[in-house]
Design a protein around this motif. Structure first.
Motif, PDB file in Angstrom:
ATOM      1  N   ALA A 125       0.846  -1.200   0.000  1.00 51.01           N
ATOM      2  CA  ALA A 125       0.000   0.000   0.000  1.00 51.01           C
ATOM      3  C   ALA A 125       0.873   1.238   0.000  1.00 51.01           C
ATOM      4  N   LEU A 126       0.316   2.332  -0.489  1.00 45.87           N
ATOM      5  CA  LEU A 126       0.945   3.641  -0.435  1.00 45.87           C
ATOM      6  C   LEU A 126       0.016   4.575   0.326  1.00 45.87           C
ATOM      7  N   ARG A 127       0.569   5.369   1.236  1.00 44.92           N
ATOM      8  CA  ARG A 127      -0.257   6.327   1.963  1.00 44.92           C
ATOM      9  C   ARG A 127       0.544   7.592   2.217  1.00 44.92           C
ATOM     10  N   ARG A 128      -0.140   8.619   2.656  1.00 49.12           N
ATOM     11  CA  ARG A 128       0.476   9.911   2.943  1.00 49.12           C
ATOM     12  C   ARG A 128       0.594  10.078   4.452  1.00 49.12           C
ATOM     13  N   ASP A 129       1.730  10.586   4.909  1.00 53.88           N
ATOM     14  CA  ASP A 129       1.964  10.873   6.318  1.00 53.88           C
ATOM     15  C   ASP A 129       2.536  12.284   6.396  1.00 53.88           C
TER      16      ASP A 129
ATOM     17  N   GLU B 182       4.252   0.870   2.281  1.00 52.84           N
ATOM     18  CA  GLU B 182       4.143  -0.254   3.205  1.00 52.84           C
ATOM     19  C   GLU B 182       4.412  -1.537   2.421  1.00 52.84           C
ATOM     20  N   LEU B 183       5.471  -2.242   2.808  1.00 54.01           N
ATOM     21  CA  LEU B 183       5.861  -3.446   2.093  1.00 54.01           C
ATOM     22  C   LEU B 183       5.117  -4.656   2.644  1.00 54.01           C
ATOM     23  N   ALA B 184       5.082  -5.692   1.833  1.00 57.37           N
ATOM     24  CA  ALA B 184       4.298  -6.863   2.205  1.00 57.37           C
ATOM     25  C   ALA B 184       4.777  -7.480   3.512  1.00 57.37           C
ATOM     26  N   GLY B 185       6.055  -7.354   3.818  1.00 53.78           N
ATOM     27  CA  GLY B 185       6.584  -7.929   5.050  1.00 53.78           C
ATOM     28  C   GLY B 185       6.377  -7.066   6.270  1.00 53.78           C
ATOM     29  N   GLY B 186       5.749  -5.912   6.122  1.00 49.04           N
ATOM     30  CA  GLY B 186       5.483  -5.050   7.262  1.00 49.04           C
ATOM     31  C   GLY B 186       6.384  -3.846   7.376  1.00 49.04           C
ATOM     32  N   THR B 187       7.494  -3.824   6.643  1.00 48.44           N
ATOM     33  CA  THR B 187       8.397  -2.675   6.692  1.00 48.44           C
ATOM     34  C   THR B 187       7.740  -1.464   6.036  1.00 48.44           C
ATOM     35  N   ARG B 188       7.948  -0.304   6.633  1.00 46.18           N
ATOM     36  CA  ARG B 188       7.451   0.947   6.059  1.00 46.18           C
ATOM     37  C   ARG B 188       8.639   1.814   5.659  1.00 46.18           C
ATOM     38  N   VAL B 189       8.565   2.396   4.480  1.00 43.13           N
ATOM     39  CA  VAL B 189       9.645   3.226   3.960  1.00 43.13           C
ATOM     40  C   VAL B 189       9.081   4.595   3.618  1.00 43.13           C
TER      41      VAL B 189
ATOM     42  N   SER C 282      -2.747   0.005 -10.728  1.00 40.71           N
ATOM     43  CA  SER C 282      -4.146  -0.288 -10.422  1.00 40.71           C
ATOM     44  C   SER C 282      -4.664   0.599  -9.309  1.00 40.71           C
ATOM     45  N   GLU C 283      -5.927   0.381  -8.997  1.00 38.01           N
ATOM     46  CA  GLU C 283      -6.581   1.099  -7.913  1.00 38.01           C
ATOM     47  C   GLU C 283      -5.927   0.802  -6.574  1.00 38.01           C
ATOM     48  N   ARG C 284      -5.352  -0.378  -6.434  1.00 38.41           N
ATOM     49  CA  ARG C 284      -4.707  -0.742  -5.171  1.00 38.41           C
ATOM     50  C   ARG C 284      -3.581   0.213  -4.819  1.00 38.41           C
ATOM     51  N   LEU C 285      -2.815   0.629  -5.820  1.00 38.19           N
ATOM     52  CA  LEU C 285      -1.698   1.535  -5.582  1.00 38.19           C
ATOM     53  C   LEU C 285      -2.086   3.000  -5.747  1.00 38.19           C
ATOM     54  N   LEU C 286      -3.048   3.280  -6.603  1.00 34.47           N
ATOM     55  CA  LEU C 286      -3.344   4.677  -6.949  1.00 34.47           C
ATOM     56  C   LEU C 286      -4.682   5.170  -6.446  1.00 34.47           C
TER      57      LEU C 286
ATOM     58  N   ARG D 271       0.053   4.245 -28.328  1.00 35.14           N
ATOM     59  CA  ARG D 271       1.187   3.788 -27.508  1.00 35.14           C
ATOM     60  C   ARG D 271       1.845   4.965 -26.794  1.00 35.14           C
ATOM     61  N   SER D 272       1.202   6.111 -26.779  1.00 35.43           N
ATOM     62  CA  SER D 272       1.712   7.250 -26.023  1.00 35.43           C
ATOM     63  C   SER D 272       1.547   6.979 -24.531  1.00 35.43           C
ATOM     64  N   HIS D 273       2.312   7.703 -23.725  1.00 31.51           N
ATOM     65  CA  HIS D 273       2.238   7.527 -22.280  1.00 31.51           C
ATOM     66  C   HIS D 273       1.475   8.688 -21.652  1.00 31.51           C
ATOM     67  N   ARG D 274       1.182   8.541 -20.363  1.00 34.42           N
ATOM     68  CA  ARG D 274       0.499   9.596 -19.630  1.00 34.42           C
ATOM     69  C   ARG D 274       1.021   9.620 -18.197  1.00 34.42           C
ATOM     70  N   LEU D 275       1.163  10.819 -17.647  1.00 34.80           N
ATOM     71  CA  LEU D 275       1.459  10.978 -16.227  1.00 34.80           C
ATOM     72  C   LEU D 275       0.153  11.213 -15.487  1.00 34.80           C
ATOM     73  N   VAL D 276      -0.052  10.452 -14.419  1.00 36.65           N
ATOM     74  CA  VAL D 276      -1.255  10.554 -13.607  1.00 36.65           C
ATOM     75  C   VAL D 276      -0.836  10.884 -12.179  1.00 36.65           C
ATOM     76  N   GLU D 277      -1.542  11.823 -11.550  1.00 35.00           N
ATOM     77  CA  GLU D 277      -1.247  12.168 -10.159  1.00 35.00           C
ATOM     78  C   GLU D 277      -2.464  11.858  -9.300  1.00 35.00           C
ATOM     79  N   THR D 278      -2.252  11.155  -8.185  1.00 36.21           N
ATOM     80  CA  THR D 278      -3.348  10.821  -7.283  1.00 36.21           C
ATOM     81  C   THR D 278      -3.651  11.998  -6.367  1.00 36.21           C
ATOM     82  N   GLU D 279      -4.735  11.878  -5.636  1.00 40.69           N
ATOM     83  CA  GLU D 279      -5.111  12.943  -4.703  1.00 40.69           C
ATOM     84  C   GLU D 279      -4.095  13.113  -3.583  1.00 40.69           C
ATOM     85  N   HIS D 280      -3.272  12.080  -3.353  1.00 42.04           N
ATOM     86  CA  HIS D 280      -2.246  12.155  -2.323  1.00 42.04           C
ATOM     87  C   HIS D 280      -0.877  12.542  -2.883  1.00 42.04           C
ATOM     88  N   GLY D 281      -0.823  12.865  -4.165  1.00 39.94           N
ATOM     89  CA  GLY D 281       0.423  13.346  -4.741  1.00 39.94           C
ATOM     90  C   GLY D 281       1.354  12.279  -5.274  1.00 39.94           C
ATOM     91  N   VAL D 282       0.894  11.027  -5.360  1.00 41.10           N
ATOM     92  CA  VAL D 282       1.692   9.974  -5.978  1.00 41.10           C
ATOM     93  C   VAL D 282       1.603  10.126  -7.495  1.00 41.10           C
TER      94      VAL D 282
END
Length: 568
Positions: free
Chosen positions: A231-235, A242-249, A263-267, A383-394
């Motif tokens: 998961a990704l979150r804002r602090d 948050e990594l699958a093993g519990g470590t937070r970076v 996907s929606e899981r990350l964004l 085949r062009s790309h796009r930059l997308v920004e989430t509400e949390h700035g990712v």
């Protein structure tokens, strides 16, 4: 199996200037450092600015070609970069492409002149910075009576192609039917109206990704594979992965470059219905079954797409299909319908080629992450790309193509730097992009005389200038200079080198993405897989049970991707 964390060596380097590779116990020490950094944010004695501190300026989620390009660009500008990858580097689309660096002739028909111009510019830059992996080739594009693109349209399109390349490569040539068949005797003579030859390039997509990550590490980036982000979150002002093993970076910025796994899981909401996935397969046959002399372009009759037939040493590969896909992007597989589709189109242009299913020696399947557009088939999607920004700035970079990865990375890192400067989180002297100026592999390119040497000739396409160092090592241990398989150009020294310096964790990583034995011939690769697994497991002190586990994992992966069940 041993703890995967102590075998995440994707951040190791294979250049002489590199530090020793991360492995036991260094990788554990890094993870301990990340935990201590996270815990230190909440200490009463951490100081008033602790909440603004982060171990990293930028976390990149994904170690495919786009993530690798972002990491290298950001590290070259002086940012502290951490790359987190759920599986192996280049696991997804970046090792399952058509292995071409090209402007995209068919995009001209779609009116995407800007994309073609950018791709041709990037092709020219990749000749400069990755010349050992990106090699120019003359492609032959025949035209038959009744083709959707007649010869006059090909002539017009390739003239525009030359202009968009600023005439910095060999221009196209028109060939009469007789001249076309003299150049490529395998072409069907009936109804042949002529052909056009033009320049594009071939590459090894996984090695290009590896070389880009190696250079990112040399410039200070850290890379961890088999470290999935849950998961990704804002602090506050920081982002937390948050990594699958519990470590937070923690980091000041996050870029998601997860390809078809975006996907929606990350964004969150920004990732909902963002992509359309398209499956493309490639089939590998022996060169004597499809003995083309140079890359060949074949038009599909019913759709606006083209296919390629590409000579690959002792092999020839055919591809690709373009069909809508849903499901796990890492398990798209090869279906009988895909095979029939490819053989039907290729067989019409090359009627004497031996294209039976029993002739297939390997295959691969990949999923393209295309930016969704309502009502359009995957064939028609840009085949062009796009930059997308989430509400949390990712930030997420989606779409795009292998050829333009460096430009996509430049645009992405520009956006990161701009946002961090606005928040006062970066000094003003952070520089501009420099990735177009510096080669991925330091050292002088090999000379024609060196490339004439059989050993260096085998090693250079994968290792560039570092082939000299490998050759020196082979002189000290001549047995390692033997080819692993007589008909394929891979040497035993490369196995040991990949295990020690190229981030190999599993047998599949080694045979699929470092030394592509599995792709060039699945059955032959199966015959040497045990010996290679034993070397891999011995390097990290495993047991006979670990060897069997690696072999089972490898067989399962190959059965999914190629549809072939390897002998035990």
């Amino acid at each position: 199996m041993p703890d995967l964390r102590r075998n995440n060596r994707a951040d190791a380097l294979s250049v002489q200037e590199s530090p020793p590779p991360w492995g036991p116990p260094e990788i554990r020490a890094l993870w301990d450092e990340l935990r201590r950094a996270d815990q230190g944010r909440g200490r009463p004695d951490a100081g008033p600015d602790a909440a603004r501190e982060a171990a990293w300026d930028l976390i990149v989620v994904g170690a495919g070609i786009t993530g690798a390009g972002v990491a290298r660009d950001a590290a070259m500008r002086g940012l502290r970069v951490l790359v987190l990858e759920a599986k192996d580097l280049a696991f997804g689309t970046s090792s399952r492409s058509s292995r071409l660096i090209h402007g995209g002739v068919r995009y001209l028909e779609q009116g995407e002149l800007g994309l073609v111009y950018e791709a041709l510019r990037e092709r020219r830059l990749l000749y400069k910075i990755a010349g050992h992996i990106v090699q120019p080739a003359r492609f032959v594009f025949p035209a038959y009576r009744g083709d959707r693109l007649p010869l006059w349209k090909l002539r017009l399109g390739l003239s525009l192609y030359d202009a968009l390349s600023l005439y910095r490569s060999r221009g196209h040539r028109m060939l009469s039917p007789a001249a076309a068949r003299q150049l490529e005797p395998l072409l069907r003579a009936e109804d042949l109206r002529g052909a056009v030859t033009y320049e594009d390039a071939v590459t090894d997509d996984a090695r290009l990704t590896l070389a880009t990550l190696q250079d990112a590490r040399r410039r200070g980036a850290a890379v961890l594979t088999y470290a999935p982000v849950a998961a990704l979150r804002r602090d506050g002002e920081l982002h937390v992965a948050e990594l699958a093993g519990g470590t937070r970076v923690r980091a000041r910025a996050v870029v998601v470059a997860a390809g078809p796994w975006t996907s929606e899981r990350l964004l969150g909401a920004a990732g909902r219905q963002l992509l359309s996935l398209s499956r493309g397969i490639h089939l590998v046959l022996r060169a004597e079954d499809v003995p083309v002399r140079q890359p060949l372009v074949v038009q599909a009759k019913q759709e606006r797409r083209i296919l390629f037939v590409v000579p690959w040493g002792a092999r020839t590969y055919l591809g690709t299909t373009d069909t809508a896909y849903e499901g796990d992007p890492g398990a798209s597989g090869v279906t009988p319908a895909d095979i029939d589709d490819l053989f039907a189109v290729i067989g019409h242009a090359l009627p004497t080629a031996r294209l039976g299913r029993d002739r297939i020696v390997s295959a691969w399947s990949g999923v393209r992450p295309l930016v969704r557009a309502e009502g359009e088939s995957t064939v028609e999607l840009s085949r062009s790309h796009r930059l997308v920004e989430t509400e949390h700035g990712v930030l997420a970079v989606v779409g795009g193509k292998l050829t333009t990865y460096r430009a996509m990375a430049e645009e992405t890192v520009d956006a990161v730097v701009r946002r961090l400067r606005q928040r006062g989180a970066l000094p003003a002297d952070i520089g501009r992009c420099q990735t177009h100026r510096h080669p991925l592999a330091p050292g002088l390119p090999l000379s024609a005389e060196e490339l004439a040497d059989p050993l260096l000739g085998d090693l250079a396409p994968r290792h560039g200038p570092y082939a000299r160092r490998l050759a020196e090592q082979i002189l000290r241990t001549p047995a390692n200079g033997q080819r692993i398989l007589d008909e394929l150009p891979f040497r035993w020294a490369e196995i040991d080198h990949a295990i020690a310096f190229e981030g190999v964790v599993h047998l599949e990583d080694l045979l699929r993405r470092r030394i592509p034995i599995a792709l060039t011939d699945a059955e032959l690769g199966g015959k040497v897989a045990r010996r290679i697994a034993e070397r891999l497991v011995d390097a990290w002190g495993g047991s006979a049970a670990d060897v069997e586990a690696e072999l089972e994992r490898y067989r399962d992966a190959m059965a999914i991707e190629t549809g072939r069940v390897l002998a035990r």
